[in-house]
Design an enzyme around this catalytic site. Structure first.
Site, PDB file in Angstrom:
ATOM      1  N   HIS A  98       0.854  -1.194   0.000  1.00 43.66           N
ATOM      2  CA  HIS A  98       0.000   0.000   0.000  1.00 43.66           C
ATOM      3  C   HIS A  98       0.894   1.249   0.000  1.00 43.66           C
ATOM      4  O   HIS A  98       1.941   1.267   0.645  1.00 43.66           O
ATOM      5  CB  HIS A  98      -0.911  -0.017   1.229  1.00 43.66           C
ATOM      6  CG  HIS A  98      -1.980   1.019   1.159  1.00 43.66           C
ATOM      7  ND1 HIS A  98      -1.742   2.344   1.416  1.00 43.66           N
ATOM      8  CD2 HIS A  98      -3.293   0.936   0.815  1.00 43.66           C
ATOM      9  CE1 HIS A  98      -2.861   3.035   1.246  1.00 43.66           C
ATOM     10  NE2 HIS A  98      -3.822   2.193   0.885  1.00 43.66           N
ATOM     11  N   GLU A 156      -4.297   2.290  -7.282  1.00 47.72           N
ATOM     12  CA  GLU A 156      -4.705   3.401  -6.419  1.00 47.72           C
ATOM     13  C   GLU A 156      -3.842   4.628  -6.713  1.00 47.72           C
ATOM     14  O   GLU A 156      -2.735   4.759  -6.168  1.00 47.72           O
ATOM     15  CB  GLU A 156      -4.516   3.029  -4.945  1.00 47.72           C
ATOM     16  CG  GLU A 156      -5.288   1.797  -4.504  1.00 47.72           C
ATOM     17  CD  GLU A 156      -5.519   1.806  -3.011  1.00 47.72           C
ATOM     18  OE1 GLU A 156      -6.676   1.937  -2.605  1.00 47.72           O
ATOM     19  OE2 GLU A 156      -4.537   1.696  -2.256  1.00 47.72           O
TER      20      GLU A 156
HETATM   21  P1  PGA Z   1      -9.652   5.972   0.574  1.00 46.82           P
HETATM   22  O1  PGA Z   1      -8.415   4.967   0.744  1.00 46.82           O
HETATM   23  O2  PGA Z   1     -10.827   5.155   0.115  1.00 46.82           O
HETATM   24  O3  PGA Z   1      -9.856   6.558   1.937  1.00 46.82           O
HETATM   25  O4  PGA Z   1      -9.267   6.983  -0.444  1.00 46.82           O
HETATM   26  C1  PGA Z   1      -8.209   3.932  -0.147  1.00 46.82           C
HETATM   27  C2  PGA Z   1      -6.952   3.181   0.214  1.00 46.82           C
HETATM   28  O5  PGA Z   1      -5.994   3.828   0.684  1.00 46.82           O
HETATM   29  O6  PGA Z   1      -6.878   1.954   0.061  1.00 46.82           O
END
Ligand code: PGA
Length: 230
Positions: A98, A156
């Site tokens: 992540h 992401e």
């Molecule tokens: P968020 O986070 O939905 O709060 O933008 C997503 C993530 O970091 O996996």
């Protein structure tokens, strides 16, 4: 209908008591929108795994659990780490790489690959989080087709995480298509400011197989709406 993965990433939030209240509330909602086409995975902090696991078992729920991190090493003298055998008692999935771990804990490409290898060896599913395609290159070398079932990619973009500004679904879909080309049709999720309002804009895209939800997953009602609307 395609198989969708809807993953809640609670990050460093919720005590055991709060986790218990959350799962009680989610399971008490009559029309949860759960179906076999939607795999729901909760990734809490380690201390909340036990309570969630026993709740899920007692209620015969189909909800699955994931860990937010894993030790790159086997059991042994690695103070502070939680190893794969300990995780396997509770979880089927592991979030790896992540962006918050890469940024705040110096997680490198090398450790990311070590962690993926560890989960694969023990038949857990890695959810590898990437913010751009270059982060796929080491995984591509490691990953042959036989490992493909144990790998999910979550795309992401950094600007979208926690900002309330999700990516444009068409952009995310195009990246997902490129990832599938690189990794032979692996499942690809979108993550970054997903809510019950915008989730279907992503899940209806041809190359997006689900969502990774941070902030909006903390509220049981909002998360249930996300499941329903996905
Ligand atoms: P968020 O986070 O939905 O709060 O933008 C997503 C993530 O970091 O996996």
């Amino acid at each position: 209908m395609k198989q969708l993965f809807i993953i809640a990433n609670w990050k460093s939030n919720k005590t055991e008591l709060e986790a218990k209240k959350w799962i009680q509330e989610v399971l008490s909602i009559k029309d949860q929108g759960l179906s076999i086409e939607k795999e729901i995975i909760i990734c809490p902090s380690f201390p909340c795994l036990t309570i969630l696991k026993s709740y899920i078992l007692n209620h015969h729920s189909l909800i699955k659990l994931g860990a937010q991190n894993i030790s790159p090493f086997d059991e042994g003298a690695y103070t502070g780490e939680v190893n794969v055998k300990q995780i396997k008692e509770f979880a089927d999935y592991v979030l790896i790489g992540h962006s918050e771990r890469r940024k705040n804990f110096g997680e490198t490409e090398e450790t990311v690959v070590q962690k993926i290898n560890m989960t694969t060896r023990y038949n857990l599913i890695s959810v590898l989080c990437i913010s751009d395609l270059s982060q796929l290159s080491n995984v591509k070398i490691q990953n042959d087709d036989s490992n493909q079932n144990n790998l999910i990619i979550a795309y992401e973009p950094l600007f979208a995480i926690g900002s309330g500004q999700a990516d444009i679904p068409e952009n995310a879909d195009q990246i997902a298509a490129e990832i599938k080309k690189e990794l032979n049709n692996v499942s690809v999720l979108y993550g970054g400011s997903v809510t019950s309002e915008n989730v279907s804009n992503f899940t209806k895209m041809p190359n997006i197989d689900g969502v990774l939800v941070g902030g909006a997953s903390l509220d049981p009602l909002e998360f249930s709406k996300i499941i329903k609307n996905a």
